[in-house]
Write a protein that holds these residues in place. Structure first.
Motif, PDB file in Angstrom:
ATOM      1  N   ASN A 149     -33.827  10.255   9.761  1.00 13.23           N
ATOM      2  CA  ASN A 149     -34.238   8.849   9.642  1.00 13.23           C
ATOM      3  C   ASN A 149     -33.446   7.895  10.523  1.00 13.23           C
ATOM      4  O   ASN A 149     -33.926   6.808  10.837  1.00 13.23           O
ATOM      5  N   PHE A 150     -32.239   8.302  10.904  1.00 14.25           N
ATOM      6  CA  PHE A 150     -31.412   7.412  11.720  1.00 14.25           C
ATOM      7  C   PHE A 150     -30.890   8.053  13.001  1.00 14.25           C
ATOM      8  O   PHE A 150     -31.155   7.578  14.103  1.00 14.25           O
ATOM      9  N   SER A 176     -38.841   1.426  10.491  1.00 10.92           N
ATOM     10  CA  SER A 176     -37.873   1.390   9.403  1.00 10.92           C
ATOM     11  C   SER A 176     -38.669   1.421   8.095  1.00 10.92           C
ATOM     12  O   SER A 176     -39.539   2.267   7.924  1.00 10.92           O
ATOM     13  N   SER A 177     -38.421   0.500   7.194  1.00  5.39           N
ATOM     14  CA  SER A 177     -39.108   0.512   5.906  1.00  5.39           C
ATOM     15  C   SER A 177     -38.719  -0.736   5.135  1.00  5.39           C
ATOM     16  O   SER A 177     -37.689  -1.373   5.419  1.00  5.39           O
ATOM     17  N   GLY A 180     -35.503  -0.394   4.076  1.00  5.26           N
ATOM     18  CA  GLY A 180     -34.442  -0.706   5.025  1.00  5.26           C
ATOM     19  C   GLY A 180     -33.981  -2.143   4.902  1.00  5.26           C
ATOM     20  O   GLY A 180     -33.134  -2.598   5.667  1.00  5.26           O
ATOM     21  N   TYR A 190     -32.398   7.406   1.416  1.00  9.89           N
ATOM     22  CA  TYR A 190     -33.479   6.903   2.279  1.00  9.89           C
ATOM     23  C   TYR A 190     -33.213   5.448   2.672  1.00  9.89           C
ATOM     24  O   TYR A 190     -33.317   5.076   3.846  1.00  9.89           O
ATOM     25  N   CYS A 191     -32.853   4.617   1.689  1.00  7.95           N
ATOM     26  CA  CYS A 191     -32.563   3.206   1.965  1.00  7.95           C
ATOM     27  C   CYS A 191     -31.418   3.076   2.967  1.00  7.95           C
ATOM     28  O   CYS A 191     -31.501   2.308   3.928  1.00  7.95           O
ATOM     29  N   SER A 193     -30.310   5.183   5.191  1.00 11.60           N
ATOM     30  CA  SER A 193     -30.669   5.637   6.540  1.00 11.60           C
ATOM     31  C   SER A 193     -31.622   4.658   7.220  1.00 11.60           C
ATOM     32  O   SER A 193     -31.556   4.451   8.436  1.00 11.60           O
ATOM     33  N   LYS A 194     -32.512   4.035   6.448  1.00  8.94           N
ATOM     34  CA  LYS A 194     -33.444   3.060   7.023  1.00  8.94           C
ATOM     35  C   LYS A 194     -32.752   1.735   7.338  1.00  8.94           C
ATOM     36  O   LYS A 194     -33.107   1.055   8.304  1.00  8.94           O
ATOM     37  N   PHE A 195     -31.758   1.345   6.511  1.00  6.79           N
ATOM     38  CA  PHE A 195     -30.911   0.198   6.851  1.00  6.79           C
ATOM     39  C   PHE A 195     -30.242   0.456   8.201  1.00  6.79           C
ATOM     40  O   PHE A 195     -30.164  -0.432   9.058  1.00  6.79           O
ATOM     41  N   PHE A 198     -32.692   0.189  11.113  1.00  7.43           N
ATOM     42  CA  PHE A 198     -32.994  -1.225  11.363  1.00  7.43           C
ATOM     43  C   PHE A 198     -31.847  -1.877  12.134  1.00  7.43           C
ATOM     44  O   PHE A 198     -32.061  -2.555  13.151  1.00  7.43           O
ATOM     45  N   CYS A 222     -41.394  -2.506   9.142  1.00  7.91           N
ATOM     46  CA  CYS A 222     -40.886  -2.184   7.803  1.00  7.91           C
ATOM     47  C   CYS A 222     -42.055  -2.026   6.828  1.00  7.91           C
ATOM     48  O   CYS A 222     -42.386  -2.965   6.083  1.00  7.91           O
TER      49      CYS A 222
END
Length: 237
Positions: A149-150, A176-177, A180, A190-191, A193-195, A198, A222
């Motif tokens: 994811n990152f 991202s998401s 994120g 997950y959060c 890695s998405k942070f 981003f 996102c």
């Protein structure tokens, strides 16, 4: 007291970014943004074997782009490749690539450069989710989430950004998401890695501006929870 101030600061940053995004949306509804012509652009999409990656591949095929499809799932990626050809893409190239492995990313990237050419639109879409409580999640799955994811974004940028800079033409897209931007129950890895994804994409955008690099565009997307199979069992309530 300090923790309350820290939480309040995070909330204000989140609300501020949300407000900016909302205002941008309203402006572009009133004054539509000119649609970018992507016909003939070489578009690389990671995680193209299913879900959002496949959807994006089909959209770009209809717009006349040359597609480079990366996925660890060879069968799913070949299915996407077939669909994209039927949708009318001028050229399609499918590669089996494990985006969690740096050397694999670098190797396949070199192959793409030789066989296809310079990627002009890079879409980092590949992602995984465990859906487990943090303490119930094995270490190897936590590491895998960050690798895919990152960290994969680091290796693909290293591979394709130099040519974009040299050509003064390129577009970096980070998927991202919503995760994120804010924490979500049972999505700690997950959060996080998405942070990270981003923050990385935003920082590279600022770097390109500070260095006055011409022709390099950045988009960070996102999405909300989507029915792609990744979030089986997740609910918004």
């Amino acid at each position: 007291m300090a923790s309350n101030l820290k939480s309040a600061k995070k909330l204000m940053v989140f609300l501020g970014k949300s407000m900016i995004a909302f205002l941008e949306t309203m402006i572009f509804i009133i004054i539509p943004r000119p649609r970018k012509n992507v016909a003939g652009e070489i578009v690389l999409i990671t995680g193209s074997g299913s879900g959002l990656g496949r959807f994006l591949a089909l959209k770009f095929a209809h717009l006349g782009s040359v597609l480079v499809l990366w996925d660890i799932n060879e069968e799913g990626n070949e299915d996407t490749c077939r669909m994209v050809r039927e949708a009318g893409a001028p050229r399609v190239y499918a590669y089996t690539c494990d985006c969690s492995q740096k050397e694999n990313v670098y190797r396949v990237a070199e192959q793409v450069k030789k066989e296809v050419g310079d990627v002009s639109i890079l879409i980092n879409n590949a992602g995984i989710v465990t859906g487990k409580s943090f303490l119930d999640c094995p270490d190897e799955l936590l590491e895998k989430a960050f690798d895919v994811n990152f960290k994969a974004h680091l290796w693909t940028y290293k591979s394709f950004l130099p040519a974009m800079i040299a050509n003064e033409h390129g577009h970096l897209v980070c998927i991202s998401s919503l995760a994120g931007l804010t924490g979500i129950n049972k999505l700690a890895d997950y959060c996080a890695s998405k942070f990270a994804a981003f923050g990385f994409a935003e920082s590279v955008f600022i770097e390109t501006m500070a260095q006055k690099l011409k022709g390099i565009k950045t988009t960070i997307v996102c999405p909300f929870l989507m029915k792609t199979g990744m979030f089986e069992g997740c609910s918004t309530v």
